[in-house]
Motif scaffolding. Structure first.
Motif, mmCIF file in Angstrom:
data_model
loop_
_atom_site.group_PDB
_atom_site.id
_atom_site.type_symbol
_atom_site.label_atom_id
_atom_site.label_comp_id
_atom_site.label_asym_id
_atom_site.label_seq_id
_atom_site.Cartn_x
_atom_site.Cartn_y
_atom_site.Cartn_z
ATOM 1 N N VAL A 69 -5.522 5.286 0.921
ATOM 2 C CA VAL A 69 -5.377 5.130 -0.529
ATOM 3 C C VAL A 69 -6.710 4.803 -1.197
ATOM 4 N N THR A 70 -7.509 3.922 -0.578
ATOM 5 C CA THR A 70 -8.763 3.509 -1.230
ATOM 6 C C THR A 70 -9.917 4.453 -0.901
ATOM 7 N N ILE B 160 -1.891 0.934 -10.531
ATOM 8 C CA ILE B 160 -2.375 0.569 -9.209
ATOM 9 C C ILE B 160 -2.764 -0.907 -9.236
ATOM 10 N N PHE C 128 0.798 -1.217 0.000
ATOM 11 C CA PHE C 128 0.000 0.000 0.000
ATOM 12 C C PHE C 128 0.824 1.257 0.000
ATOM 13 N N CYS D 240 1.645 1.441 -3.483
ATOM 14 C CA CYS D 240 0.501 1.899 -4.264
ATOM 15 C C CYS D 240 0.324 3.402 -4.114
ATOM 16 N N ALA D 241 0.450 3.880 -2.876
ATOM 17 C CA ALA D 241 0.227 5.299 -2.626
ATOM 18 C C ALA D 241 1.163 6.127 -3.498
ATOM 19 N N VAL E 195 0.277 5.670 -7.265
ATOM 20 C CA VAL E 195 -0.884 6.480 -7.620
ATOM 21 C C VAL E 195 -0.434 7.914 -7.815
ATOM 22 N N ARG E 196 0.331 8.394 -6.848
ATOM 23 C CA ARG E 196 0.785 9.774 -6.922
ATOM 24 C C ARG E 196 1.589 9.999 -8.188
#
Ligand SMILES: *[C@@H]1O[C@H](CO)[C@@H](O)[C@H](O)[C@H]1NC(C)=O
Ligand SMILES: *[C@@H]1O[C@H](CO)[C@@H](O)[C@H](O)[C@H]1NC(C)=O
Length: 396
Positions: free
Chosen positions: A269-270, A211, A198, A201-202, A205-206
């Motif tokens: 994140v979600t 993702i 995660f 992922c964070a 995403v940024r």
């Protein structure tokens, strides 16, 4: 509009009832009046006692174990991250690069991966992010997927596995060790996998790359469904071959701590508030757990002053996880007050009951209720350092 609010309420409600985020009146000294600069200096002084015994050629601190080393490096990077400084950058970056060059297969526990991630977060060094990603890619070979669970076979294990235990899924569980005959799936490895993926992922995403959420949600769900007790604390180990479990009294701070950290990032994140609700449940339980503290709130786990063992450092992982939850939840005053108070209870215990400054530098005992040590205990400094660093952050 009304319908969707009702859905949101319905999702939030099952978890919302039992959370008690109040601060117990019996806790010893749950606040500090030390200034930001004083807190930074107390934390950095403890780090300096450890860098004095650091071999940057291997990333190891004399007197500490393998995974404990990565915990110190994590705290060092986090202090710089919280204070926007580079004081520890050279030691952290040099040590991590050295360690990752020594361990070509990376570390199955994922512990060094999170240290590398914290280093990346503090200094923006992409090399460190790459170490973390490579480790996760290695660890991801040991996650139980939905197809493994239904076929009863994990490709990197030489025994049949159970797809569910006690009627709950094994999907998302992560094997502790990469050995092909080791059957243990444990919460800390799963929690590290969850948090790491995660955190990754964070950033992805940024950085608008890609993702890849499902493995993280599976791991979060595995702990929730299969490896927590009825009191909202995370259990330790489950055997994927025969579903036997570690003793129900094996309740360790760090299992809940890593899960709290992972859930905070997952919720962030979600944007799915059901993970936030679960995180609040685990925080409420873990900060008031008779398994590892008395009514004064001071953690008593891992208090061995005579010899080092992994258990002395577990509590530092809980305090670090709580500090991450504090950062991710700026709008929740009750949560932040509880986390700050719990951290300050440990902070004041360390400063008032468990330290000795007669040598000029401050030594901390791993026994946080005291007494102060009469010599330098490396694992006492290790256990303290995350509290001292977190106290910088959560009191600001
Ligand atoms: C949020 O997470 C829960 C699992 O805790 C899941 O059941 C639900 O479908 C998720 N909601 C959304 C909108 O993805
Ligand atoms: C602090 O450590 C010194 C040894 O450097 C020892 O003589 C002294 O008794 C210790 N103080 C306390 C309060 O334990």
């Amino acid at each position: 509009m009304l319908a969707s609010s009702l859905v949101a309420l319905a999702l939030a409600f099952p978890f919302a009832v039992a959370q008690d985020l109040s601060v117990p009146s019996t806790w010893r000294d749950p606040s500090t009046s030390l200034s930001f600069l004083d807190r930074v200096s107390i934390a950095q002084n403890c780090i300096n006692t450890l860098t004095a015994v650091l071999d940057t050629g291997t990333g190891s601190f004399s007197g500490l174990g393998y995974w404990q080393n990565a915990n110190v490096l994590s705290a060092m990077a986090n202090l710089d991250y919280f204070t926007k400084s580079t004081t520890n950058q050279q030691a952290v970056t040099g040590s991590l690069n050295a360690a990752f060059s020594l361990y070509a297969d990376y570390d199955q526990y994922g512990w060094w991966a999170t240290a590398a991630y914290y280093g990346y977060r503090a200094y923006g060094n992409l090399n460190l992010l790459n170490h973390a990603i490579a480790t996760w890619q290695h660890v991801s070979n040991y996650v139980i997927t939905a197809s493994d669970a239904s076929s009863g076979k994990q490709p990197n294990k030489d025994f049949p596995i159970e797809g569910s235990c006690d009627g709950e899924t094994m999907v998302g569980g992560v094997f502790w060790r990469p050995l092909n005959d080791d059957t243990s799936v444990n919460s800390i490895t799963t929690g590290y996998g969850l948090i790491f993926l995660f955190l990754k992922c964070a950033h992805l995403v940024r950085e608008s790359l890609y993702i890849h959420l499902h493995p993280c949600c599976n791991s979060a769900n595995f702990i929730k469904a299969t490896n927590m007790n009825s009191g909202d604390l995370v259990l330790d180990t489950i055997n994927a071959q025969d579903c036997t479990r570690s003793s129900s009294s094996w309740l360790f701070t760090y299992n809940s701590g890593k899960y709290i950290e992972g859930l905070s990032v997952l919720a962030f994140v979600t944007g799915n508030t059901s993970w936030t609700s679960l995180m609040l449940e685990v925080v409420a339980a873990a900060t008031k757990a008779p398994a590892w503290e008395g009514s004064d709130g001071i953690i008593t786990e891992g208090a061995d002053v005579t010899e080092d063992n992994d258990g002395v450092g577990f509590k530092a992982v809980l305090i670090r996880g709580l500090a991450e939850a504090w950062s991710c939840n700026t709008g929740n005053t009750a949560l932040r007050t509880l986390i700050r108070s719990y951290t300050d209870v440990q902070y004041n215990a360390l400063l008032d009951l468990a330290s000795n400054s007669s040598s000029g530098s401050t030594w901390y005992s791993p026994a946080w209720e005291g007494p102060g040590p009469t010599s330098f205990i490396p694992w006492g400094q290790l256990a303290a350092v995350d509290v001292l660093v977190s106290a910088v952050s959560v009191n600001s």
